[in-house]
Design a protein around this motif. Structure first.
Motif: not given
Length: 345
Positions: A223-230
């Motif tokens: 999910k983080a990689k999909r949204t660009g989160e750390a």
């Protein structure tokens, strides 16, 4: 409804019971495809002739045993012909006390169901007989070209089948591990402190209290990689306990575990000069475990004294977002923030 993975006839004595076997567990592992780096092209496995490099259709693949000089070809139908009972018989050869079967022998668990309504009476009869006797039926059967040793037992009103390892599949640990303790000496003080730690950390077995946090972290990573989160990192593994510091580590562990965890909770009595190795009454264990679960450790308890698992449970109760990817310090800060928010609202 689930599809059976095997069907056949279970027999005990002269009684026959047509049954169907169903998978009892599910895997929640996050599954990945393989891609060529830098592209979105799937990488797939193929059956390829190693001499010609051409793909081979499945119906042209046969089994072969390499005896050193040549290959001995075996057709699937030939394997079925030699299978005991034509792969459809599950014959109980005897009944044992399941407590006599060591845990290392157990492999997988399946549910057994009657193959039709007309067989429910025979099914119920065997289930009740096994339940009252506290016994399990030992049997063998063949599935997918493999013969299995199994234990059939009664559990919660139904029959379950547990596949077992064969005796010659169990490895000798003394051959596999070259640094087992053997006759290593431990002092009475060390043993007493270790026993106190074990007793202090006793809990009631509740499998629903445990869950696969790693798979949650994998999902959070996706999910983080999909949204660009750390993306947070896991805590480093604990350092090995030095033999010199063993007593200090044991004593600190006991002290931390004894700290009160509920509203008005009482500390366990400090150990006296004698070692109390008698088992605690079950009601004491269950009541203490229930209090820990119901209070969540109490609002006044120091967050710094809690384990990561305890912190995660509190974060789940508080519906803190992103908790599955947090390390211990981040969980503590997030919970403190929740407390401050409640205090000012």
């Amino acid at each position: 409804m689930a599809r059976p993975v095997w069907s056949g006839t279970l027999t005990f004595g002269l009684v026959s019971l047509p049954v169907q076997m169903f998978t009892a567990t599910d895997s929640h592992t996050v599954r990945f495809h393989q891609l060529q780096r830098g592209t979105s092209d799937r990488v797939r496995n193929k059956r390829v002739n190693e001499r010609t490099g051409e793909e081979v259709p499945l119906d042209e693949v046969v089994k072969a045993f390499d005896d050193g000089d040549e290959y001995v070809l075996v057709e699937p139908a030939e394997l079925d012909d030699i299978a005991p009972g034509r792969s459809k018989a599950l014959e109980i050869t005897g009944f044992v006390d399941l407590r006599d079967v060591e845990p290392i022998f157990f492999d997988r668990t399946y549910f057994l169901g009657p193959k039709g309504k007309e067989y429910t009476k025979v099914y119920a009869l065997l289930e009740k007989a096994l339940d009252e006797a506290g016994m399990a039926g030992i049997a063998t059967f063949v599935m997918r070209n493999h013969q299995y040793l199994v234990a059939v037992r009664a559990e919660a009103g139904l029959l379950t089948l547990h596949t077992l390892h064969w005796a010659d599949e169990i490895r000798d640990p003394r051959r596999e591990i070259d640094n087992l303790p053997g006759k290593t000496k431990v002092t009475d003080r060390e043993l007493k402190m270790a026993r106190q730690l074990v007793d202090t950390l006793r809990i009631e077995w509740r499998p629903e209290d445990f869950h696969d946090t790693y798979q949650e972290q994998v999902s959070a990573l996706i999910k983080a990689k999909r949204t660009g989160e750390a993306v947070g990192k896991a805590e480093p593994p604990a350092e090995s306990t030095n033999v010199v510091d063993l007593m200090d580590a044991l004593r600190a562990s006991v002290d931390r575990a004894r700290k009160p965890s509920g509203h008005g909770g009482k500390k366990r009595a400090k150990s006296s000069g004698t070692s109390d190795t008698s088992p605690r009454p079950p009601t004491h264990i269950h009541d203490a475990a229930a209090k820990r679960r119901s209070t969540g450790g109490g609002k006044r308890a120091s967050l710094g004294t809690l384990t990561k698992a305890e912190l995660y449970r509190r974060a789940t109760d508080a519906a803190i977002q992103g908790r599955s990817s947090m390390n211990r310090e981040e969980l503590v800060e997030a919970l403190r923030g929740t407390r401050r928010h409640k205090a000012t609202s």
